[in-house]
Design a protein around this motif. Structure first.
Motif, PDB file in Angstrom:
ATOM      1  N   GLU A 242       0.822  -1.209   0.000  1.00  0.00           N
ATOM      2  CA  GLU A 242       0.000   0.000   0.000  1.00  0.00           C
ATOM      3  C   GLU A 242       0.860   1.265   0.000  1.00  0.00           C
ATOM      4  N   ASP A 243       1.962   1.242   0.765  1.00  0.00           N
ATOM      5  CA  ASP A 243       2.871   2.393   0.777  1.00  0.00           C
ATOM      6  C   ASP A 243       3.499   2.599  -0.598  1.00  0.00           C
ATOM      7  N   ARG A 244       3.867   1.495  -1.241  1.00  0.00           N
ATOM      8  CA  ARG A 244       4.460   1.588  -2.575  1.00  0.00           C
ATOM      9  C   ARG A 244       3.455   2.135  -3.579  1.00  0.00           C
ATOM     10  N   ILE A 245       2.207   1.695  -3.471  1.00  0.00           N
ATOM     11  CA  ILE A 245       1.158   2.185  -4.374  1.00  0.00           C
ATOM     12  C   ILE A 245       0.929   3.670  -4.132  1.00  0.00           C
ATOM     13  N   ARG A 246       0.858   4.056  -2.872  1.00  0.00           N
ATOM     14  CA  ARG A 246       0.627   5.463  -2.533  1.00  0.00           C
ATOM     15  C   ARG A 246       1.735   6.339  -3.133  1.00  0.00           C
TER      16      ARG A 246
ATOM     17  N   ALA B 184      -7.889   7.224 -10.678  1.00  0.00           N
ATOM     18  CA  ALA B 184      -7.186   6.670 -11.843  1.00  0.00           C
ATOM     19  C   ALA B 184      -5.707   6.462 -11.528  1.00  0.00           C
ATOM     20  N   HIS B 185      -5.102   7.430 -10.825  1.00  0.00           N
ATOM     21  CA  HIS B 185      -3.694   7.286 -10.457  1.00  0.00           C
ATOM     22  C   HIS B 185      -3.505   6.107  -9.516  1.00  0.00           C
ATOM     23  N   TRP B 186      -4.428   5.945  -8.571  1.00  0.00           N
ATOM     24  CA  TRP B 186      -4.317   4.838  -7.623  1.00  0.00           C
ATOM     25  C   TRP B 186      -4.432   3.497  -8.355  1.00  0.00           C
ATOM     26  N   ARG B 187      -5.413   3.380  -9.259  1.00  0.00           N
ATOM     27  CA  ARG B 187      -5.587   2.125  -9.998  1.00  0.00           C
ATOM     28  C   ARG B 187      -4.365   1.823 -10.859  1.00  0.00           C
ATOM     29  N   GLN B 188      -3.833   2.846 -11.541  1.00  0.00           N
ATOM     30  CA  GLN B 188      -2.662   2.642 -12.383  1.00  0.00           C
ATOM     31  C   GLN B 188      -1.460   2.227 -11.536  1.00  0.00           C
ATOM     32  N   ALA B 189      -1.265   2.888 -10.409  1.00  0.00           N
ATOM     33  CA  ALA B 189      -0.146   2.552  -9.524  1.00  0.00           C
ATOM     34  C   ALA B 189      -0.286   1.130  -8.995  1.00  0.00           C
ATOM     35  N   ALA B 190      -1.502   0.750  -8.596  1.00  0.00           N
ATOM     36  CA  ALA B 190      -1.730  -0.610  -8.086  1.00  0.00           C
ATOM     37  C   ALA B 190      -1.408  -1.640  -9.156  1.00  0.00           C
TER      38      ALA B 190
ATOM     39  N   TYR C 157       1.292   9.058  -6.198  1.00  0.00           N
ATOM     40  CA  TYR C 157       1.720  10.449  -6.008  1.00  0.00           C
ATOM     41  C   TYR C 157       2.652  10.880  -7.140  1.00  0.00           C
ATOM     42  N   GLU C 158       3.569   9.999  -7.519  1.00  0.00           N
ATOM     43  CA  GLU C 158       4.488  10.316  -8.611  1.00  0.00           C
ATOM     44  C   GLU C 158       3.724  10.509  -9.927  1.00  0.00           C
ATOM     45  N   LEU C 159       2.733   9.647 -10.185  1.00  0.00           N
ATOM     46  CA  LEU C 159       1.912   9.783 -11.382  1.00  0.00           C
ATOM     47  C   LEU C 159       1.156  11.112 -11.361  1.00  0.00           C
ATOM     48  N   TRP C 160       0.615  11.451 -10.204  1.00  0.00           N
ATOM     49  CA  TRP C 160      -0.140  12.690 -10.031  1.00  0.00           C
ATOM     50  C   TRP C 160       0.750  13.897 -10.327  1.00  0.00           C
ATOM     51  N   GLU C 161       1.962  13.898  -9.771  1.00  0.00           N
ATOM     52  CA  GLU C 161       2.889  15.002 -10.022  1.00  0.00           C
ATOM     53  C   GLU C 161       3.298  15.068 -11.492  1.00  0.00           C
ATOM     54  N   ARG C 162       3.558  13.901 -12.088  1.00  0.00           N
ATOM     55  CA  ARG C 162       3.995  13.846 -13.483  1.00  0.00           C
ATOM     56  C   ARG C 162       2.932  14.432 -14.421  1.00  0.00           C
TER      57      ARG C 162
END
Length: 107
Positions: free
Chosen positions: A6-10, A29-35, A14-19
């Motif tokens: 969960e920490d890795r996904i979070r 969407a960022h959470w699903r993509q990260a997961a 966050y990195e996707l959101w910033e990018r």
């Protein structure tokens, strides 16, 4: 110290959101993509894994997002702007508050 999935996904979300420039309405969407990315990475490193697949988003956090709504996203955006421009978060929030009192739209 080991990080949880969960920490890795979070962190990845966050990195996707910033990018993507810190958009306000893309947290799910960022959470699903990260997961998905983390799940893919884990399955590649251990092809025969007994791990269960990572849930798309923790229920508690999803309900908190709905409860906090736009205010939570606005605060995250203000924090990102403060980091990006080297300003104090309190200065940004104060400016936004003053603009709101004047009836100006800040966007």
């Amino acid at each position: 110290m080991s990080t949880t999935p969960e920490d890795r996904i979070r962190q990845r979300a966050y990195e996707l959101w910033e990018r993507e420039g810190c958009p306000v309405d893309r947290s799910e969407a960022h959470w699903r993509q990260a997961a998905q990315e983390i799940n893919d990475e884990d399955s590649q490193t251990s092809p025969v894994s007994a791990k269960s697949p990572i849930r798309s988003r923790p229920r508690r956090q999803a309900s908190e997002d709905r409860r906090n709504g736009p205010k939570a996203h606005a605060l995250k955006a203000a924090e990102a702007a403060a980091r990006q421009y080297g300003l104090a978060l309190s200065d940004i929030l104060e400016t936004l508050s003053q603009e709101k009192k004047k009836g100006r739209r800040t966007s």
